[in-house]
Write a protein that holds these residues in place. Structure first.
Motif, PDB file in Angstrom:
ATOM      1  N   ALA A   1     -16.222 -14.310  10.943  1.00  0.00           N
ATOM      2  CA  ALA A   1     -14.984 -14.898  11.448  1.00  0.00           C
ATOM      3  C   ALA A   1     -15.116 -15.255  12.923  1.00  0.00           C
ATOM      4  CB  ALA A   1     -13.824 -13.933  11.237  1.00  0.00           C
ATOM      5  N   ARG A   2     -15.736 -14.378  13.685  1.00  0.00           N
ATOM      6  CA  ARG A   2     -15.909 -14.674  15.110  1.00  0.00           C
ATOM      7  C   ARG A   2     -16.827 -15.874  15.309  1.00  0.00           C
ATOM      8  NH1 ARG A   2     -20.061 -13.110  18.616  1.00  0.00           N
ATOM      9  NH2 ARG A   2     -19.520 -13.330  20.825  1.00  0.00           N
ATOM     10  N   GLU A   3     -17.881 -15.961  14.539  1.00  0.00           N
ATOM     11  CA  GLU A   3     -18.796 -17.101  14.665  1.00  0.00           C
ATOM     12  C   GLU A   3     -18.080 -18.415  14.356  1.00  0.00           C
ATOM     13  OE1 GLU A   3     -21.928 -17.312  15.788  1.00  0.00           O
ATOM     14  OE2 GLU A   3     -21.646 -15.216  16.359  1.00  0.00           O
ATOM     15  N   ASP A   4     -17.134 -18.385  13.424  1.00  0.00           N
ATOM     16  CA  ASP A   4     -16.384 -19.593  13.085  1.00  0.00           C
ATOM     17  C   ASP A   4     -15.424 -19.994  14.212  1.00  0.00           C
ATOM     18  OD1 ASP A   4     -17.649 -19.808  10.663  1.00  0.00           O
ATOM     19  OD2 ASP A   4     -16.059 -18.807   9.518  1.00  0.00           O
ATOM     20  N   LEU A   5     -14.824 -18.993  14.847  1.00  0.00           N
ATOM     21  CA  LEU A   5     -13.807 -19.265  15.853  1.00  0.00           C
ATOM     22  C   LEU A   5     -14.376 -19.468  17.252  1.00  0.00           C
ATOM     23  CD1 LEU A   5     -11.093 -16.660  14.758  1.00  0.00           C
ATOM     24  CD2 LEU A   5     -11.112 -19.122  14.318  1.00  0.00           C
ATOM     25  N   LYS A   6     -15.590 -19.007  17.484  1.00  0.00           N
ATOM     26  CA  LYS A   6     -16.161 -19.058  18.825  1.00  0.00           C
ATOM     27  C   LYS A   6     -16.238 -20.485  19.390  1.00  0.00           C
ATOM     28  CE  LYS A   6     -20.419 -17.646  19.864  1.00  0.00           C
ATOM     29  NZ  LYS A   6     -21.593 -16.757  20.075  1.00  0.00           N
ATOM     30  N   PRO A   7     -16.702 -21.485  18.619  1.00  0.00           N
ATOM     31  CA  PRO A   7     -16.750 -22.852  19.178  1.00  0.00           C
ATOM     32  C   PRO A   7     -15.370 -23.377  19.565  1.00  0.00           C
ATOM     33  CG  PRO A   7     -18.115 -22.688  17.205  1.00  0.00           C
ATOM     34  CD  PRO A   7     -17.312 -21.434  17.276  1.00  0.00           C
ATOM     35  N   ARG A   8     -14.345 -23.060  18.779  1.00  0.00           N
ATOM     36  CA  ARG A   8     -12.999 -23.527  19.108  1.00  0.00           C
ATOM     37  C   ARG A   8     -12.493 -22.874  20.399  1.00  0.00           C
ATOM     38  NH1 ARG A   8     -10.311 -26.213  15.008  1.00  0.00           N
ATOM     39  NH2 ARG A   8     -11.402 -26.258  12.995  1.00  0.00           N
TER      40      ARG A   8
ATOM     41  N   GLY B   1     -12.317 -23.294  26.902  1.00  0.00           N
ATOM     42  CA  GLY B   1     -12.848 -22.594  28.066  1.00  0.00           C
ATOM     43  C   GLY B   1     -12.738 -21.095  27.992  1.00  0.00           C
ATOM     44  N   ILE B   2     -12.678 -20.541  26.780  1.00  0.00           N
ATOM     45  CA  ILE B   2     -12.510 -19.096  26.603  1.00  0.00           C
ATOM     46  C   ILE B   2     -13.718 -18.529  25.866  1.00  0.00           C
ATOM     47  CG2 ILE B   2     -11.106 -17.276  25.555  1.00  0.00           C
ATOM     48  CD1 ILE B   2      -8.707 -19.155  25.800  1.00  0.00           C
TER      49      ILE B   2
ATOM     50  N   SER C   1      -8.145 -12.614  24.712  1.00  0.00           N
ATOM     51  CA  SER C   1      -9.513 -12.811  25.189  1.00  0.00           C
ATOM     52  C   SER C   1      -9.526 -13.324  26.622  1.00  0.00           C
ATOM     53  CB  SER C   1     -10.254 -13.774  24.267  1.00  0.00           C
ATOM     54  OG  SER C   1     -11.606 -13.888  24.643  1.00  0.00           O
ATOM     55  N   SER C   2      -8.663 -14.309  26.912  1.00  0.00           N
ATOM     56  CA  SER C   2      -8.620 -14.898  28.243  1.00  0.00           C
ATOM     57  C   SER C   2      -8.190 -13.874  29.296  1.00  0.00           C
ATOM     58  CB  SER C   2      -7.660 -16.092  28.258  1.00  0.00           C
ATOM     59  OG  SER C   2      -7.554 -16.643  29.550  1.00  0.00           O
ATOM     60  N   GLU C   3      -7.124 -13.125  29.017  1.00  0.00           N
ATOM     61  CA  GLU C   3      -6.634 -12.135  29.981  1.00  0.00           C
ATOM     62  C   GLU C   3      -7.630 -11.000  30.160  1.00  0.00           C
ATOM     63  OE1 GLU C   3      -2.706 -10.731  29.410  1.00  0.00           O
ATOM     64  OE2 GLU C   3      -1.825 -12.720  29.134  1.00  0.00           O
TER      65      GLU C   3
END
Length: 549
Positions: A355-362, A367-368, A436-438
């Protein structure tokens, strides 16, 4: 006109700070709010801004010097600004060549010779202003819970800081110095008192020795120490020492710890060190080191204990202060206050990795940098909803359990000065990308030492990632007064038995992560700790369930 600027209170409970570096020099033009110095407190490294537009006239403090809040650190030449009344009074006093001392100091002892310009205020530089209360947030919280007015409590910590034991003593109707069972050091102890001993400690090396006997022994040792030859001078090892700024500068130049210098002088019940004592102690240390070097050259055996090693030989000493000391105090308080139990388990996170690999590019498109931590936070929050005991705290004063319906997640972060815990407030109201950003922002600020004290306070549950440095299991210490802390281990590929839909079993390589949950056994039973961990595991094994949170 001349404008003097005092070291401000850079954070709640901060009584003093080390001026790490100056960002300006005399003659530099500055504008209001321009950073002029970097100051390190026991919480963070902060920049001190200029209060006015003007020209730097004089720097009153050397880089590396520890100064209390309220000390004048820099002067500015400001056009068109009338001098303040206090400045006029100071100028008049200087022109007359004399400074007045408070009556209490005149009655105690005269200003030491060889230290011109040092006033009574300088001698009491470690004491806070009368209208200021210095106490860490957890101590303030303890005082509120016990109904203690901090303004009426005499602080025994450095710079008059109020400690947890001061509050406990006040709640029991005793002063910090009268509490024989106190587990903290008494900063009001003189050089002859056993400041580092506690009533229930066995660190004295004498089984069954009472606190009174220990203090008496330490007093006798200190008395004997004051009559030793110069080469045998040992550390006085006080928690608090009064000295004029010029005296502290001499100690810094001589490379000696001012708290280790033996002295018989006192000011208002506190040990007071003069310039002569500093020079004598430094000379004795040099003499002892020179004697050892001569003995080594002659082939004679030399003792290798204490401060006898010359700089660079086999031992290196650094002050146990600042963030490192604050971390140590918090760890001791946690271990002595909350009985720790640690529950370990493993979780199959193969689906989470995918799931993380799928969402990482988005996330990168925005910029996160998306790590596993936001997923783990969401899983932990879901488990906290089901087991509110893990998000609770014990109010010992009122003997109540306080269940908190807000979720501020602390993220333990390794920095070059020790462990810090930045806090993500109201984490239950934020999505994965915002978390993730914070988190990335506050973690980086912690490592850069630019994080504010408020961003390190108020967590209700803490997560620490030991897997980042290759660890699997741990026994993390609770971020007291929280009820639990979860350590996340490294994700590794391991063989696991997998059951298909038709019931067929097979062995497959899977991504496996370890969990180590430490909890306060006064509040959390072992069964609840295990159930909480199982719930976290369920969400990590099935990350699509996080969409419901």
């Amino acid at each position: 006109m001349v404008r003097e600027f005092e070291l401000p209170d850079v954070g709640e409970g901060v009584a003093e700070g080390e001026l790490v570096s100056w960002l300006v020099e005399p003659g530099d033009e500055v504008t209001e709010d321009q950073p002029v110095a970097e100051v390190e407190t026991d919480k963070a490294l902060v920049e001190v801004p200029a209060p006015v537009d003007g020209t730097v006239r004089e720097l009153h403090v050397e880089a590396g010097e520890v100064v209390p809040v309220g000390t004048v650190i820099i002067s500015f030449d400001v056009e068109g600004e009338a001098p303040r009344a206090s400045e006029n009074a100071n100028d008049d006093a200087v022109s007359e060549g004399a400074t007045e001392q408070p009556e209490s100091e005149q009655a105690s002892t005269s200003e030491p010779a060889g230290d011109p310009g040092a006033t009574g205020a300088d001698a009491e530089d470690a004491a806070p202003p009368d209208d200021r209360v210095f106490a860490p947030p957890r101590v303030r919280r303890m005082a509120r819970e016990r109904g203690i007015d901090l303004s009426s409590v005499r602080g025994s910590g450095p710079g008059g800081r109020i400690t947890a034991d001061d509050v406990r003593a006040a709640a029991g109707g005793e002063s910090a110095g009268e509490t024989a069972g106190s587990q903290s050091q008494s900063a009001g102890a003189t050089a002859g008192e056993a400041a580092s001993e506690t009533a229930d400690s066995t660190a004295t090396g004498t089984t069954g020795e009472t606190a009174t006997e220990s203090a008496a022994t330490a007093t006798a040792d200190s008395s004997a120490r004051r009559h030793e030859t110069p080469g045998q001078v040992e550390s006085a090892d006080r928690d608090k020492t009064l000295a004029a700024p010029a005296t502290r500068r001499i100690a810094q130049e001589e490379g000696v710890d001012i708290d280790a210098i033996p002295t018989d002088e006192e000011r208002d019940g506190e040990a007071f060190v003069t310039p002569e004592a500093v020079r004598e102690y430094a000379a004795a240390q040099r003499q002892a080191q020179e004697a050892d070097r001569e003995a080594v050259e002659a082939g004679e055996p030399v003792g290798t204990t204490g401060a006898d090693f010359a700089e660079g030989e086999r031992e290196r000493r650094e002050p146990f202060t600042g963030v490192r000391k604050t971390i140590a105090d918090a760890m001791v308080e946690s271990k002595y206050s909350a009985p720790h139990v640690t529950h370990h388990d493993e979780v199959d996170v193969t689906e989470l990795v995918a799931a993380r690999e799928d969402l990482k590019p988005r996330a990168e498109e925005r910029g996160i940098r998306l790590t596993y931590m936001p997923f783990i936070m969401k899983a932990v929050i879901a488990a906290l909803h089901e087991y509110p005991e893990m998000n609770a705290v014990i109010d010992e004063a009122s003997e109540e359990i306080v269940y908190r319906d807000y979720y501020n997640i602390g993220v333990a972060t390794a920095t070059d000065v020790g462990l810090m815990v930045p806090v993500i407030e109201d984490a239950d109201r934020k999505g994965l990308l915002q978390l993730s950003s914070e988190m990335n922002e506050v973690v980086q600020k912690a490592r850069d030492r630019t994080i504010s004290p408020s961003e390190l306070q108020g967590s209700t549950f803490t997560i620490t990632n030991i897997g980042g440095i290759g660890g699997e299991y741990a026994t993390p210490i609770i971020n007291y007064p929280e009820a639990g802390i979860l350590a996340i281990g490294e994700i590794k590929r391991k063989p696991r038995v997998v059951t298909d839909e038709d019931g067929t079993e097979s062995i497959e390589p899977r991504s496996v992560m370890t969990l180590s949950l430490s909890f306060d056994h006064r509040l959390i039973d072992g069964a609840v700790g295990a159930q909480f961990t199982n719930t976290v595991m369920e969400y990590l094994e099935n990350p699509h369930l996080l969409l419901l949170e």
